[in-house]
Design an enzyme around this catalytic site. Structure first.
Site, PDB file in Angstrom:
ATOM      1  N   ARG A  91       7.099   3.868  12.789  1.00 19.19           N
ATOM      2  CA  ARG A  91       7.329   3.366  11.395  1.00 19.19           C
ATOM      3  C   ARG A  91       8.621   2.358  11.546  1.00 19.19           C
ATOM      4  O   ARG A  91       8.394   1.242  10.957  1.00 19.19           O
ATOM      5  CB  ARG A  91       7.891   4.321  10.522  1.00 19.19           C
ATOM      6  N   ASN A 123       7.987   1.406   4.637  1.00 19.90           N
ATOM      7  CA  ASN A 123       8.425   1.863   5.675  1.00 19.90           C
ATOM      8  C   ASN A 123       8.880   0.740   6.566  1.00 19.90           C
ATOM      9  O   ASN A 123       8.349  -0.429   6.564  1.00 19.90           O
ATOM     10  CB  ASN A 123       7.422   2.661   6.628  1.00 19.90           C
ATOM     11  N   ASP A 151       7.961  14.721   4.869  1.00 22.59           N
ATOM     12  CA  ASP A 151       8.092  15.629   5.930  1.00 22.59           C
ATOM     13  C   ASP A 151       8.606  17.096   5.582  1.00 22.59           C
ATOM     14  O   ASP A 151       8.049  17.989   6.142  1.00 22.59           O
ATOM     15  CB  ASP A 151       9.029  15.109   7.138  1.00 22.59           C
ATOM     16  N   ARG A 154       5.601  18.836   4.288  1.00 24.73           N
ATOM     17  CA  ARG A 154       4.765  19.312   5.432  1.00 24.73           C
ATOM     18  C   ARG A 154       5.502  20.443   6.284  1.00 24.73           C
ATOM     19  O   ARG A 154       4.618  21.455   6.621  1.00 24.73           O
ATOM     20  CB  ARG A 154       4.675  18.016   6.534  1.00 24.73           C
ATOM     21  N   HIS A 178      13.465   9.083   8.435  1.00 24.04           N
ATOM     22  CA  HIS A 178      12.097   9.346   8.147  1.00 24.04           C
ATOM     23  C   HIS A 178      11.306   8.534   9.090  1.00 24.04           C
ATOM     24  O   HIS A 178      10.977   7.251   9.242  1.00 24.04           O
ATOM     25  CB  HIS A 178      11.663   8.686   6.785  1.00 24.04           C
TER      26      HIS A 178
HETATM   27  P1  6V0 Z   1      -1.552  -0.968   1.719  1.00 24.19           P
HETATM   28  O1  6V0 Z   1      -2.844  -0.360   1.501  1.00 24.19           O
HETATM   29  O2  6V0 Z   1      -1.987  -2.252   2.662  1.00 24.19           O
HETATM   30  O3  6V0 Z   1      -0.681  -1.466   0.316  1.00 24.19           O
HETATM   31  C1  6V0 Z   1       0.238  -2.470   0.537  1.00 24.19           C
HETATM   32  C2  6V0 Z   1       0.156  -3.414  -0.948  1.00 24.19           C
HETATM   33  O4  6V0 Z   1       1.316  -4.005  -0.827  1.00 24.19           O
HETATM   34  C3  6V0 Z   1      -1.062  -4.263  -0.763  1.00 24.19           C
HETATM   35  O5  6V0 Z   1      -1.723  -3.987  -1.753  1.00 24.19           O
HETATM   36  C4  6V0 Z   1      -0.383  -5.612  -0.618  1.00 24.19           C
HETATM   37  O6  6V0 Z   1      -1.011  -6.706  -1.486  1.00 24.19           O
HETATM   38  C5  6V0 Z   1       0.930  -5.268  -1.400  1.00 24.19           C
HETATM   39  N1  6V0 Z   1       1.943  -6.362  -0.940  1.00 24.19           N
HETATM   40  C6  6V0 Z   1       2.301  -7.086   0.111  1.00 24.19           C
HETATM   41  N2  6V0 Z   1       3.116  -8.079  -0.277  1.00 24.19           N
HETATM   42  C7  6V0 Z   1       3.682  -7.955  -1.379  1.00 24.19           C
HETATM   43  C8  6V0 Z   1       4.365  -8.532  -2.286  1.00 24.19           C
HETATM   44  N3  6V0 Z   1       5.415  -9.549  -1.812  1.00 24.19           N
HETATM   45  N4  6V0 Z   1       4.569  -8.056  -3.408  1.00 24.19           N
HETATM   46  C9  6V0 Z   1       3.796  -7.225  -3.920  1.00 24.19           C
HETATM   47  N5  6V0 Z   1       2.984  -6.387  -3.281  1.00 24.19           N
HETATM   48  C10 6V0 Z   1       2.895  -6.957  -1.899  1.00 24.19           C
HETATM   49  O7  6V0 Z   1      -0.549   0.010   2.662  1.00 24.19           O
HETATM   50  P2  6V0 Z   1      -0.277   1.306   2.098  1.00 24.19           P
HETATM   51  O8  6V0 Z   1      -0.334   1.525   0.598  1.00 24.19           O
HETATM   52  O9  6V0 Z   1      -1.097   2.396   2.901  1.00 24.19           O
HETATM   53  O10 6V0 Z   1       1.184   1.430   2.595  1.00 24.19           O
HETATM   54  C11 6V0 Z   1       2.388   0.820   1.937  1.00 24.19           C
HETATM   55  C12 6V0 Z   1       3.696   1.160   2.645  1.00 24.19           C
HETATM   56  O11 6V0 Z   1       3.908   2.595   2.253  1.00 24.19           O
HETATM   57  C13 6V0 Z   1       3.659   0.988   4.114  1.00 24.19           C
HETATM   58  O12 6V0 Z   1       4.903   0.200   4.356  1.00 24.19           O
HETATM   59  C14 6V0 Z   1       3.506   2.398   4.511  1.00 24.19           C
HETATM   60  O13 6V0 Z   1       4.323   2.368   5.976  1.00 24.19           O
HETATM   61  C15 6V0 Z   1       4.453   3.254   3.710  1.00 24.19           C
HETATM   62  N6  6V0 Z   1       4.340   4.534   3.669  1.00 24.19           N
HETATM   63  C16 6V0 Z   1       5.410   5.322   3.557  1.00 24.19           C
HETATM   64  C17 6V0 Z   1       5.431   6.418   3.588  1.00 24.19           C
HETATM   65  C18 6V0 Z   1       6.688   7.413   3.327  1.00 24.19           C
HETATM   66  O14 6V0 Z   1       6.605   8.504   3.646  1.00 24.19           O
HETATM   67  N7  6V0 Z   1       7.783   6.686   2.793  1.00 24.19           N
HETATM   68  C19 6V0 Z   1       4.047   7.281   3.459  1.00 24.19           C
HETATM   69  C20 6V0 Z   1       2.975   6.527   3.637  1.00 24.19           C
HETATM   70  C21 6V0 Z   1       2.766   5.051   3.737  1.00 24.19           C
END
Ligand code: 6V0
Length: 306
Positions: A91, A123, A151, A154, A178
């Site tokens: 991460r 993250n 976590d 889990r 995390h």
């Molecule tokens: P994804 O499906 O690629 O979605 C990311 C979204 O962010 C996309 O729709 C992009 O268009 C949007 N985006 C990018 N830049 C911008 C911006 N400037 N303004 C607004 N929107 C934007 O990724 P996913 O949804 O799978 O993951 C998103 C984030 O969540 C990542 O950083 C992961 O690492 C994190 N997670 C965190 C977890 C936790 O436990 N904290 C768990 C899972 C994923």
């Protein structure tokens, strides 16, 4: 036409997997809020909001696409925007990509409602919560991160399989970072009012292998299907619910812990003001060393991204 609820939750990054899962979980849990899906990818945000709004007809919540300005005036602002891990990527490797995204989002949200609470999910969540607090201008207790709540869930599921007790009756935390510096607070874990490690079924358990399984789970899911979103979606929605409904529940979330001088995952009671109380977890010597490693790792990264 359905009545629009008075409270508003915005999900920035709601066009993506985690954001959409979070918005859907808010509606499915029956949180009585107007849920706004916001994303730079407007078409994706529109599609997710329309789909989720189909699920809202029997629920008190509503869902539509929103703008950054509307999001800034929300009661709870959940941020899931940004790059996600690639298979086997830690991460912490996301910081360069997500640092500037989070800073630009905080600018786009201005002016932010002074009573808003920000819940970071992107993250590396510990460091990005620190950056969001500094760039949003909100007080520390109003900015938190989902941290090791997922976590810890889990862990509780794994311990439930071993002991045969419901995960909701097992009080055990993953704490620290995390990420690769998280650790299990085994010595403070409780089940039915007694130490978890005294439970008969825990006698011959290899604790390191339980920890490894929890630690590797995200990597296994990402390797199999590209990303994780259902678990974190329900965790983020539950935290938003605690903020909106002033529940004062205790969660292991990223919050600013004064005595450690940084944002990190540590148990805190969450209510409508954000963090209401932070707790003093008793750790043994080995766990304290792991805590120090987590604090050092978080502080070092934070100092490079100011
Ligand atoms: P994804 O499906 O690629 O979605 C990311 C979204 O962010 C996309 O729709 C992009 O268009 C949007 N985006 C990018 N830049 C911008 C911006 N400037 N303004 C607004 N929107 C934007 O990724 P996913 O949804 O799978 O993951 C998103 C984030 O969540 C990542 O950083 C992961 O690492 C994190 N997670 C965190 C977890 C936790 O436990 N904290 C768990 C899972 C994923």
């Amino acid at each position: 036409m359905a009545t629009i609820p008075k409270q508003r939750v915005s999900v920035i990054g709601g066009g993506g997997n985690v954001g959409a899962a979070t918005a859907f979980a808010l509606i499915a849990k029956g949180v009585p809020a107007e849920v706004l899906v916001v994303d730079v990818a407007e078409k994706a945000a529109e599609g997710q909001a329309l789909d989720i709004s189909d699920a809202s007809f029997m629920m008190p919540g509503t869902c539509r696409r929103g703008t950054f300005k509307e999001a800034g005036q929300s009661d709870v602002i959940i941020v899931t925007a940004g790059a996600r891990q690639q298979p086997n990527e830690p991460r912490s490797g996301l910081i360069d990509r997500n640092y500037s995204i989070i800073k630009s989002i905080m600018d786009s949200l201005q002016p932010i409602k002074p009573t808003a609470k920000i819940l970071m999910v992107s993250n590396p969540v510990d460091v990005l919560t620190d950056i969001a607090q500094k760039t949003s201008g909100l007080p520390r207790h109003q900015v938190i991160g989902s941290g090791t709540y997922l976590d810890s869930g889990r862990l509780r599921n794994a311990l439930s399989e071993i002991t045969g007790v419901s995960p909701t009756s097992i009080h055990a935390y993953m704490l620290g970072e995390h990420g690769d510096n998280q650790f299990t607070a085994w010595s403070s874990a409780r089940i039915g009012g007694r130490p978890l490690l005294e439970h008969p079924q825990m006698k011959d358990v290899d604790l390191d292998s339980v920890y490894e399984k929890i630690q590797r789970k995200a990597y296994v899911i990402i390797d199999a299907k590209g990303s994780t979103y259902y678990g974190i979606g329900i965790c983020a929605a539950t935290l938003a619910e605690a903020l909106l409904n002033n529940t004062s529940q205790v969660f292991p979330v990223v919050n600013y812990v004064e005595k450690f001088g940084c944002y990190m995952s540590w148990p805190a009671a969450i209510g409508s003001d954000g963090v209401e109380q932070s707790f003093d977890v008793k750790l043994n010597g080995e766990e304290s060393k792991k805590l120090d490693a987590a604090i050092n790792a978080i502080k070092e990264t934070c100092s490079n991204y100011q």
